[in-house]
Write a protein that holds these residues in place. Structure first.
Motif, mmCIF file in Angstrom:
data_model
loop_
_atom_site.group_PDB
_atom_site.id
_atom_site.type_symbol
_atom_site.label_atom_id
_atom_site.label_comp_id
_atom_site.label_asym_id
_atom_site.label_seq_id
_atom_site.Cartn_x
_atom_site.Cartn_y
_atom_site.Cartn_z
ATOM 1 N N GLU A 203 -3.984 -116.598 -90.655
ATOM 2 C CA GLU A 203 -3.191 -117.042 -89.503
ATOM 3 C C GLU A 203 -1.731 -116.635 -89.677
ATOM 4 O O GLU A 203 -1.095 -116.134 -88.739
ATOM 5 N N VAL A 204 -1.201 -116.844 -90.875
ATOM 6 C CA VAL A 204 0.186 -116.468 -91.131
ATOM 7 C C VAL A 204 0.372 -114.963 -91.014
ATOM 8 O O VAL A 204 1.339 -114.478 -90.413
ATOM 9 N N LEU A 205 -0.548 -114.195 -91.577
ATOM 10 C CA LEU A 205 -0.452 -112.739 -91.509
ATOM 11 C C LEU A 205 -0.564 -112.254 -90.064
ATOM 12 O O LEU A 205 0.092 -111.279 -89.676
ATOM 13 N N GLY A 206 -1.376 -112.927 -89.267
ATOM 14 C CA GLY A 206 -1.446 -112.578 -87.854
ATOM 15 C C GLY A 206 -0.127 -112.846 -87.146
ATOM 16 O O GLY A 206 0.300 -112.068 -86.282
ATOM 17 N N THR A 207 0.530 -113.947 -87.515
ATOM 18 C CA THR A 207 1.843 -114.256 -86.940
ATOM 19 C C THR A 207 2.863 -113.205 -87.341
ATOM 20 O O THR A 207 3.698 -112.786 -86.531
#
Length: 230
Positions: A203-207
């Motif tokens: 999720e963080v990497l997608g952000t």
């Protein structure tokens, strides 16, 4: 312009348009002509029709322009949107630091390999004195700050979406595609240092990818490729 010869045989202007410049501000900018940071003067001009070098009739205003103090080239004011070299370095340093903290907060700080990878990334970006202890302390501080960590929204890990967008979006227009990809790959390798991506890390990497203006399918490709690149 018409001209006449002076007493030494040269030509002097008889009539033409002359511009009188007035400095209204100054600062530092990245001069494309010089190829580096230079001082500038922000100037406006008044155009006049001149006869024998003497202004006689106003012909309106011109500018504002940005004049390099070194090479005297005139640029449009949009050149000031480009960060100076020193400002760009600071933006990149802060962005990598924020991304590393977000990945650590999402995946935890219990792995020495993850911490070492994060410290290496942050040091390479410009924080030469960064240590694993400092990063752990900052992650713990973020976890204690519910206004930033927002565990009620995402209890599995750090969202830090606001911080990521604030750090990355101003930088993104000034990065080449390879530079944007490099930041995401660096973050992915931090997450992968202790094994496969966790849901919170993804999720963080997608952000991060979204803040870097990378297409979703490109983010997926880069996250997969990070597994095979040392």
């Amino acid at each position: 312009m018409r001209s006449a010869r002076n007493s030494r045989g040269g030509k002097v202007g008889v009539c033409g348009i002359r511009t009188s410049w007035n400095t209204v501000g100054d600062g530092e900018f990245f001069c494309e002509e010089c190829g580096g940071d230079r001082n500038y003067r922000r100037r406006t001009g008044r155009r006049r029709f001149a006869v024998l070098g003497v202004p006689v009739l106003p012909r309106g205003c011109t500018g504002p322009v940005v004049e390099c103090a070194a090479c005297h080239t005139h640029f449009g004011t949009e050149v000031l949107d480009h960060p100076t070299t020193s400002r760009f370095s600071a933006m990149l340093r802060d962005a990598v630091h924020t991304v590393a903290l977000a990945v650590l907060a999402a995946g935890g700080t219990g792995s020495r390999e993850v911490l070492d990878r994060a410290v290496s990334a942050v040091r390479s970006a410009g924080f030469a004195e960064c240590t694993a202890v400092q990063l752990v302390d900052l992650v713990e501080a973020l976890e204690a700050d519910t206004g930033r960590f927002m565990p009620e929204v995402n209890p599995e890990g750090a969202l830090l979406a606001i911080e990521l967008h604030e750090a990355l979006e101003p930088l993104t227009p000034h990065l080449a595609p390879s530079g944007r990809e490099s930041i995401l790959l660096q973050a992915a390798r931090i997450a992968l240092a202790d094994g496969a991506y966790s849901p919170a890390e993804r999720e963080v990497l997608g952000t991060v990818g979204n803040a870097l203006a990378l297409a979703p399918d490109e983010v997926v490709r880069l996250l997969a490729s990070a597994r095979t690149v040392s």
